[in-house]
Design an enzyme around this catalytic site. Structure first.
Site, short mmCIF file in Angstrom:
data_model
loop_
_atom_site.label_atom_id
_atom_site.label_comp_id
_atom_site.label_asym_id
_atom_site.label_seq_id
_atom_site.Cartn_x
_atom_site.Cartn_y
_atom_site.Cartn_z
N GLY A 5 -26.00 10.20 -6.94
CA GLY A 5 -25.64 11.36 -7.73
C GLY A 5 -26.82 12.15 -8.24
O GLY A 5 -27.95 11.97 -7.79
N THR A 48 -31.78 15.08 1.73
CA THR A 48 -30.69 15.39 0.79
C THR A 48 -29.35 14.88 1.34
O THR A 48 -28.54 14.32 0.61
CB THR A 48 -30.63 16.91 0.53
OG1 THR A 48 -31.91 17.33 0.06
CG2 THR A 48 -29.58 17.25 -0.52
N ARG A 58 -36.48 0.87 -10.58
CA ARG A 58 -36.57 0.48 -9.17
C ARG A 58 -37.83 -0.34 -8.92
O ARG A 58 -37.83 -1.29 -8.14
CB ARG A 58 -36.61 1.73 -8.31
CG ARG A 58 -35.29 2.40 -8.31
CD ARG A 58 -35.30 3.67 -7.53
NE ARG A 58 -33.92 4.14 -7.44
CZ ARG A 58 -33.55 5.22 -6.83
NH1 ARG A 58 -34.44 5.98 -6.22
NH2 ARG A 58 -32.29 5.57 -6.78
#
Ligand SMILES: Cc1cc2nc3c(=O)[nH]c(=O)nc-3n(C[C@H](O)[C@H](O)[C@H](O)COP(=O)(O)OP(=O)(O)OC[C@H]3O[C@@H](n4cnc5c(N)ncnc54)[C@H](O)[C@@H]3O)c2cc1C
Length: 462
Positions: free
Chosen positions: A60, A54, A292
């Site tokens: 974001g 984290t 991705r």
């Protein structure tokens, strides 16, 4: 506020209502939620540094139909968020998990704000049609901000967090319920009793053993993950009969700087705010804000297996993380596009042509070459000009423990293992075969909170 001080191991008690394993976004939000529901909680973290992967998150947290979006004029809807995530995940996402997730992202943003953790700015990540990636107003990387802010709440609420305390085993009562853990607390072995245990141990992106077992084709790849992302939670869960799912679904991130021993993820916000990618000839080769999976495959298919991110000062002004990338020496500078081309050894005429064509596409909002429709708020026009050399690396493990949307852990027969809960990257199913950028931090808060609520319900029922 002073740096958070973990609780000294000597204060580890024998009994808690809830033991939470892992101090990332999932563990900390579960701890706060359970504590606020009256549970006596302890967070156990094996590493010295708190915050897990984290801490490293940059771009974001995704959420749909938030007031923050409306303040920025973005009219979104939860159904679009669901369908885009489902499509981007190869339609392999667990639909119940995904349904719970998309409807609880906006409340998660509000919950954070209630705790004075404000994500008031928005950007966009690959595979999304709208700006739904929430970040601090300062545009600072989300991870460090979130961990620091959650730890401030943890300190205010006096929740004990023990570092250098590794859980080595889950304990079970005669009736099969999980009712505690065994730990190695800074060299001392100890048994801790708990009514319920939450696995918030993160993924296995840094485990050579698991990558070899489930994705031998990726064995030689570098990873963006912290060294502790070794899949311990999967082993702990497997040892009490939990089912693992979709373990071969490992995300390779397209834009990772890896020319030095230290590997740096270049956050998706750089493309979200307008950067393009070029190959060794100085030409674009893909819609940079496709998923991705598609972007990483396109780079791997290039003869040089790497590419350059190209951006200008205008884009740099919208991504604070670039200041950090520059400080650690990852950013190549050019006064003009031709100058930049020379520095990175690509044909200056080609790069000039690529950028001119791209700027026209931005102006007309029509990318005839690759059909890009997002991350086009600004062109590449404002001096200086910059490049970062990138290539794909192991980034995120979509597979994990099979859970219900209530974070209850399931065994191989589909039965609930009582007393055991799992959430965050350690759990499988939410993301299908491609995790959308920004959805994981959202997962940590949505399902961290859910786990905190469910353990309270469970403990009350005993
Ligand atoms: C470089 C990078 C950038 C990213 N950027 C973004 C982004 O912008 N947006 C987004 O949505 N996602 C992003 N992600 C993904 C996201 O950060 C993670 O998936 C998410 O933070 C995982 O949170 P978690 O709480 O589940 O696990 P973690 O944060 O990894 O925490 C798990 C913790 O458990 C501890 N632990 C493990 N085993 C044990 C044990 N046996 N005993 C005690 N403790 C243990 C670990 O040491 C770790 O501290 C990024 C990931 C990386 C690596």
């Amino acid at each position: 506020m002073a740096k958070f001080q973990p609780t000294s191991v000597g204060k580890l008690e024998n009994d808690y209502d809830v033991v939470i394993i892992g101090s990332g976004g999932t563990g900390l939000s579960a701890a706060i939620q359970a504590n606020e529901l009256g549970m006596k909680v302890a967070v156990l973290e094996k590493e010295e540094e708190l915050g897990g992967n984290t801490n490293r998150a940059s771009s974001g947290m995704n959420a749909a139909e938030t007031n923050v979006q409306l303040h920025h004029g973005v009219i979104d809807n939860v159904a679009d968020f669901y369908h885009e995530t489902y499509k981007d995940g190869g339609r392999l996402n667990d639909k119940d998990m995904l349904g719970y997730f998309v409807y609880h992202t906006a409340p998660a943003i509000d919950w954070l704000a209630d705790h004075d953790i404000k994500l008031d700015d928005i950007t966009i990540t690959g595979g999304m049609s709208k700006k739904r990636t929430h970040r601090p107003a300062s545009m600072a990387p989300i991870g460090g901000f979130l961990v620091k802010s959650l730890l401030e709440v943890v300190a205010q609420e006096d929740i004990p967090v023990f570092n250098k305390t590794k859980v080595t085993k889950l304990r079970r009562a005669d009736d099969g319920r999980v009712n505690g853990v065994e730990v190695d607390a800074d060299g001392i072995t100890k048994v801790i009793n708990a009514k319920a245990v939450i696995l918030a141990t993160g993924g296995f992106g840094a485990s050579k053993e698991y990558i070899k077992r489930f994705r031998p084709d990726l064995e030689s790849y570098k990873t963006t993950n912290q060294p502790g992302a070794t899949g311990d939670g999967l082993k702990l869960a497997e040892n009490v009969g939990a089912e693992l799912m979709q373990m071969n679904l490992v995300q390779v991130h397209p834009t990772v700087q890896q020319d030095n021993p230290h590997v740096y993820l270049i956050g998706e916000a750089v493309r979200g705010e307008g950067a393009i990618m070029v190959n060794g000839e100085g030409k674009r080769f893909v819609n940079e804000l496709n998923t991705r999976k598609i972007c990483a495959n396109a780079i791997t298919a290039l003869p040089e297996h790497s590419a350059y991110l190209i951006f200008d000062q205008g884009i740099r002004d919208h991504v604070k993380a670039i200041e950090f990338y520059d400080k650690v020496g990852l950013v190549v500078h050019g006064e003009t596009i031709e100058d930049l081309a020379k520095q990175i050894n690509v044909d200056p005429d080609n790069l000039k042509q690529t950028v001119t064509t791209w700027n026209q596409a931005v102006e007309n909002h029509d990318d005839a070459e690759f059909g890009r429709t997002t991350g086009m708020d600004r062109g590449i026009t404002k001096p200086g000009f910059f490049a970062i050399h990138i290539a794909p690396a192991i980034h995120y493990t979509m597979g994990g423990i099979h859970i219900t949307p209530k974070t209850q852990v399931l065994d191989g027969n589909g039965d609930i293992i009582k007393g055991l809960f799992a959430a965050g990257e350690v759990a499988g199913g939410l993301h299908g075969n491609n995790r959308v950028g920004g959805n994981s931090i959202a997962e940590t808060i949505v399902f961290g909170r859910q786990a905190g609520q469910q353990v309270a319900l469970y403990a009350r029922s005993l």
